[in-house]
Design an enzyme around this catalytic site. Structure first.
Site, PDB file in Angstrom:
ATOM      1  N   GLY A   1      30.484 -19.128  -1.450  1.00 11.50           N
ATOM      2  CA  GLY A   1      29.537 -18.680  -2.274  1.00 11.50           C
ATOM      3  C   GLY A   1      29.446 -20.621  -3.335  1.00 11.50           C
ATOM      4  O   GLY A   1      28.038 -20.939  -3.289  1.00 11.50           O
ATOM      5  N   ASP A   2      30.467 -21.400  -3.677  1.00  8.42           N
ATOM      6  CA  ASP A   2      30.546 -22.498  -4.660  1.00  8.42           C
ATOM      7  C   ASP A   2      30.356 -23.871  -3.219  1.00  8.42           C
ATOM      8  O   ASP A   2      29.323 -24.325  -3.491  1.00  8.42           O
ATOM      9  CB  ASP A   2      31.429 -21.884  -5.017  1.00  8.42           C
ATOM     10  CG  ASP A   2      32.636 -21.869  -6.127  1.00  8.42           C
ATOM     11  OD1 ASP A   2      30.991 -21.733  -7.177  1.00  8.42           O
ATOM     12  OD2 ASP A   2      33.170 -20.621  -6.572  1.00  8.42           O
TER      13      ASP A   2
END
Length: 396
Positions: free
Chosen positions: A178-179
């Protein structure tokens, strides 16, 4: 021999980000020669205290998390809540090409460092903002004020809904996708916006939401739901549309196989010494194998489990999409990783101290090789350089 400057040499980046998404983005830029000035609070980026630490670092000054993501960057300390800190940041922005931040929407505005504040003094600046749910400039999400980390983005963006052994057991992916994927998307966006600024003389505001990036990453579930009206769910180590495709047991671990067309299926059945399978009407084409996926996978599993990963590499390597499941030690010993230079050593700032080994940047340019990677900075290591001379126009 002098070091290569890198394809992004001359690009100055003010990096107000912390943790993973923003630092990963600016790591991509610094790896290829951009001058990344990391602006930290007096306590430093949170990742400095997240570990892990080596045994020869009893004072816990060098967290692996920070060392890997912040290599080749500079560090200055500013208290952005003070007038002096804000003014210094604005002075630096006069001569910057890019500003990146990953605070929640509204934080930079409250500090007097929002896009409108900075664009007024540097109209050519590319102002990049990463957040969990996007900036209200591009549509205010009902979750705009929610804090977000990787696990939240993976959950809400669909990745967990298709990851795991079955529909009842959603799981997060191992790395901070996600990052990291958000940071990669922002790195692309920054370079694209820089090109626009060079041609048109105008900067702009870039907005990437972690939720949005995950929806983009999970594009398959959107068209599946649209076209088939079937809700995609976790399929374990298999594939919802293809067979055999996924993870299969070896006698000493696991291997992966990806049969995406009939020619690869024929190559597999030949390697298995089961030529009759290639002619079996249940399995002879992709549609048949998909319909009989459980049976196909069981047959292949029954065969692969009889051999070691090395033996299967001899039988399958180069004949169809195949690979062993590697752990970190396997990767560090793999000749591919060595010849491709995917492990980099960062010299320790302390003379005589052991260097760090980190994953290298995977991008290769034929005409502009990347510069050698440098160690992550000590907190505030570059204060005297940038805070004393922040009004200089030359980018050295």
């Amino acid at each position: 021999m002098p070091d290569n400057p890198g394809i992004l040499a001359g690009v100055r980046v003010l990096d107000f980000s912390r943790m993973l998404s923003g630092p990963y983005c600016t790591m991509m830029l610094a790896d290829h020669g951009a001058e990344v000035i990391k602006i930290e609070s007096p306590d430093g980026d949170t990742s400095r205290s997240n570990g892990p630490y080596r045994d020869d670092d009893p004072d816990h000054l060098w967290a692996g998390y920070f060392v890997s993501l912040n290599r080749s960057k500079k560090s200055i300390v500013l208290d952005l809540k003070s007038a002096e800190g804000r003014d210094a940041a604005l002075k630096l922005a006069e001569d910057a090409d890019v500003l990146l931040e990953n605070f929640r929407p509204g934080v930079m505005e409250r500090l007097g460092l929002g896009y409108d504040d900075v664009a007024e003094i540097n109209p050519k600046l590319v102002y990049a903002s990463i957040s969990g749910f996007g900036n209200p400039r591009n549509g205010e999400s009902p979750y705009a004020k929610w804090p977000s980390y990787d696990v939240v983005a993976q959950a809400m963006g669909g990745l967990m809904s298709i990851t795991g052994p079955d529909a009842a057991t959603p799981m997060k992916a191992g790395p901070g996708v996600g990052d990291i994927f958000t940071g990669m998307m922002m790195a692309f966006a920054i370079v694209a916006a820089l090109r626009h600024a060079e041609h048109n003389g105008e900067g702009q505001f870039i907005d990437v939401a972690m939720y949005d990036a995950m929806v983009s990453l999970c594009e398959r579930i959107i068209y599946q739901q649209d076209i088939e009206a079937v809700l995609p769910v976790p399929t374990g180590n298999g594939h919802p549309l293809l067979a055999p495709f996924g993870l299969f047991p070896a006698s000493d671990g696991f291997i992966s196989i990806g049969v995406v067309d009939d020619a690869f299926w024929q190559a597999l059945t030949t390697a298995m010494d089961m030529p009759g399978l290639a002619d079996d009407k249940r399995f002879s084409d992709k549609a048949g194998r998909r319909e009989n996926a459980a049976l196909v996978n069981d047959i292949v599993k029954g065969w692969t489990t009889r051999f070691t990963k090395a033996e299967l590499a001899t039988k399958l390597g180069g004949k169809l999409p195949f690979g062993p499941v590697n752990n970190a030690r396997d990767i560090m010993e793999d000749p591919h990783v060595a010849v491709r230079g995917m492990l980099a050593e960062l010299a320790h700032p302390i003379p005589g101290a052991k260097p760090w080994t980190v994953a290298a940047n995977p991008v290769r340019f034929s005409k502009t090789p990347a510069p050698s990677l440098k160690a992550a900075p000590v907190l505030g290591a570059d204060n005297s350089r940038y805070l004393e001379f922040c009004s200089r126009s030359d980018k050295t």
